[in-house]
Design an enzyme around this catalytic site. Structure first.
Site, PDB file in Angstrom:
ATOM      1  N   HIS A  72       0.867  -1.187   0.000  1.00 40.25           N
ATOM      2  CA  HIS A  72       0.000   0.000   0.000  1.00 40.25           C
ATOM      3  C   HIS A  72       0.903   1.236   0.000  1.00 40.25           C
ATOM      4  O   HIS A  72       2.138   1.109  -0.036  1.00 40.25           O
ATOM      5  CB  HIS A  72      -0.943  -0.024   1.210  1.00 40.25           C
ATOM      6  CG  HIS A  72      -0.247  -0.280   2.517  1.00 40.25           C
ATOM      7  ND1 HIS A  72       0.663   0.597   3.072  1.00 40.25           N
ATOM      8  CD2 HIS A  72      -0.299  -1.340   3.366  1.00 40.25           C
ATOM      9  CE1 HIS A  72       1.109   0.113   4.202  1.00 40.25           C
ATOM     10  NE2 HIS A  72       0.559  -1.064   4.411  1.00 40.25           N
TER      11      HIS A  72
ATOM     12  N   HIS B 246       4.028   1.257   2.248  1.00 42.69           N
ATOM     13  CA  HIS B 246       5.209   0.550   1.720  1.00 42.69           C
ATOM     14  C   HIS B 246       5.866   1.372   0.610  1.00 42.69           C
ATOM     15  O   HIS B 246       7.084   1.469   0.535  1.00 42.69           O
ATOM     16  CB  HIS B 246       4.798  -0.788   1.092  1.00 42.69           C
ATOM     17  CG  HIS B 246       4.234  -1.784   2.038  1.00 42.69           C
ATOM     18  ND1 HIS B 246       2.938  -2.205   1.981  1.00 42.69           N
ATOM     19  CD2 HIS B 246       4.803  -2.468   3.059  1.00 42.69           C
ATOM     20  CE1 HIS B 246       2.720  -3.110   2.920  1.00 42.69           C
ATOM     21  NE2 HIS B 246       3.825  -3.280   3.591  1.00 42.69           N
TER      22      HIS B 246
ATOM     23  N   GLN C  56       6.383 -15.683  12.210  1.00 39.69           N
ATOM     24  CA  GLN C  56       5.905 -14.565  13.032  1.00 39.69           C
ATOM     25  C   GLN C  56       4.391 -14.598  13.253  1.00 39.69           C
ATOM     26  O   GLN C  56       3.840 -13.699  13.857  1.00 39.69           O
ATOM     27  CB  GLN C  56       6.345 -13.219  12.451  1.00 39.69           C
ATOM     28  CG  GLN C  56       5.657 -12.811  11.160  1.00 39.69           C
ATOM     29  CD  GLN C  56       6.295 -11.561  10.563  1.00 39.69           C
ATOM     30  OE1 GLN C  56       7.373 -11.615   9.991  1.00 39.69           O
ATOM     31  NE2 GLN C  56       5.637 -10.425  10.698  1.00 39.69           N
TER      32      GLN C  56
ATOM     33  N   GLY D 225       8.320   1.045   8.736  1.00 38.69           N
ATOM     34  CA  GLY D 225       7.354   2.089   9.063  1.00 38.69           C
ATOM     35  C   GLY D 225       7.128   2.198  10.566  1.00 38.69           C
ATOM     36  O   GLY D 225       7.163   1.196  11.295  1.00 38.69           O
TER      37      GLY D 225
ATOM     38  N   SER E  14      -1.912  -3.606   5.507  1.00 39.57           N
ATOM     39  CA  SER E  14      -2.471  -4.595   4.571  1.00 39.57           C
ATOM     40  C   SER E  14      -3.763  -5.175   5.134  1.00 39.57           C
ATOM     41  O   SER E  14      -4.640  -5.608   4.402  1.00 39.57           O
ATOM     42  CB  SER E  14      -1.469  -5.720   4.334  1.00 39.57           C
ATOM     43  OG  SER E  14      -0.246  -5.149   3.962  1.00 39.57           O
TER      44      SER E  14
HETATM   45  O1  PAF Z   1       6.317  -5.467   8.893  1.00 42.57           O
HETATM   46  C1  PAF Z   1       6.305  -6.475   8.155  1.00 42.57           C
HETATM   47  O2  PAF Z   1       5.734  -6.487   7.077  1.00 42.57           O
HETATM   48  C2  PAF Z   1       7.015  -7.749   8.615  1.00 42.57           C
HETATM   49  O3  PAF Z   1       6.900  -7.897   9.981  1.00 42.57           O
HETATM   50  C3  PAF Z   1       8.493  -7.812   8.182  1.00 42.57           C
HETATM   51  C4  PAF Z   1       9.306  -6.714   8.829  1.00 42.57           C
HETATM   52  C5  PAF Z   1       8.593  -7.698   6.666  1.00 42.57           C
HETATM   53  C6  PAF Z   1       9.111  -9.137   8.593  1.00 42.57           C
HETATM   54  O4  PAF Z   1       8.441 -10.224   8.034  1.00 42.57           O
END
Ligand code: PAF
Length: 282
Positions: free
Chosen positions: A34, A37, A61, A149, A188
């Site tokens: 978006h 980014h 994660q 961000g 997102s």
């Molecule tokens: O912020 C994100 O999109 C994710 O946590 C990252 C930093 C790309 C790690 O997978």
């Protein structure tokens, strides 16, 4: 290109860039790009000789498998958006095997309160998963600059600590949150909101501003109560937390010492979607 060549291709290109003394910028993402980014990618493009955007939905994660399965994906559109900024920007979109091999393993870090407070209370091992992938990406790309961000402020502090723990030579660039007109921080996950939920979500940033405006007065507790009532009155909205924390340790504070720096952190659940935001208070 077959995916197993992608990493070798990156390693070769990075070696060439280092040989040519080019400044390398890296923007790690999980795709579904978006304007937030894109602002990071544009900044990276203006500040480096070569820019890499990684697009990888990192399984380690996610503590909720549905969240991982349902995470928005749109690689074709992501590529178009990146190439609109410049055709020269490189994209790395590996599969899970290429990053983790047969068995995705999380590296356990000890980030103390930075990891356990706020989002850490609701997402067990999330930040170790983030640190695991960011550490792998930094070691692959060896960037001079990496960009994140400020919306995910807690994540930025984890990465700051990771860089210091692993003595990684990189400049960490933390860039301002990009917002919708109504104040909603771009994410997102906003894709999952209905139109009326999206309209109502102005209340998240408005609540942070209200707390900031009352920060120097003694009625913080009543302000927090009022905010909670206002949020919970909205259809499908529920306040998960609203906390004031020390900006560097992220320890939640009830007593305020004017010499320290504080931020407010909020998480609002809209149905099953968790929306987070934060603001500097002093
Ligand atoms: O912020 C994100 O999109 C994710 O946590 C990252 C930093 C790309 C790690 O997978």
């Amino acid at each position: 290109m077959p995916t197993y060549f992608k990493k070798i291709n990156v390693e070769n290109k990075i070696s060439q860039s280092i040989f040519k003394k080019q400044r390398i910028g890296l923007v790690p993402t999980m795709g579904a790009l978006h304007r937030g980014h894109l602002s990071l990618i544009e900044k990276a493009f203006n500040e480096n000789d070569v820019v890499w955007v990684s697009i990888f939905i990192n399984p380690t994660q996610f503590n909720n498998s549905n969240d991982l399965i349902n995470y928005p994906k749109n690689l074709k559109n992501d590529e178009l958006l990146i190439k609109k900024i410049s055709k020269s920007i490189e994209i790395f979109s590996p599969n899970e095997f290429e990053i983790y091999g047969e068995n995705p393993k999380i590296k356990k870090y000890d980030f103390k309160t930075i990891e356990n407070e706020l989002e850490g209370r609701f997402r067990k091992n999330h930040f170790s998963g983030v640190a695991t992938i960011v550490s792998k990406l930094l070691s692959l790309f060896k960037p001079n600059n990496v960009y994140f961000g400020e919306k995910d402020y807690q994540q930025t502090q984890i990465i700051k600590k990771l860089i210091s723990l692993e003595k990684i030579n990189v400049n960490l660039n933390i860039c301002p949150t990009v917002r919708e007109k109504n104040g909603l921080a771009l994410s997102s996950r906003n894709n999952f909101l209905s139109n009326s939920e999206r309209n109502d979500s102005y209340i998240i940033y408005k609540s942070l501003i209200q707390l900031k405006n009352n920060f120097n007065t003694s009625n913080l507790i009543s302000t927090k109560k009022e905010i909670k009532n206002n949020i919970n009155k909205k259809k499908n909205f529920q306040l998960e937390y609203l906390e004031i924390a020390d900006a560097s340790t992220l320890k939640i504070q009830s007593e305020i010492n004017p010499k320290n720096t504080y931020r407010a952190f909020i998480c609002v659940r809209v149905n099953d979607i968790r929306l987070i935001d934060n603001i500097l208070l002093n």
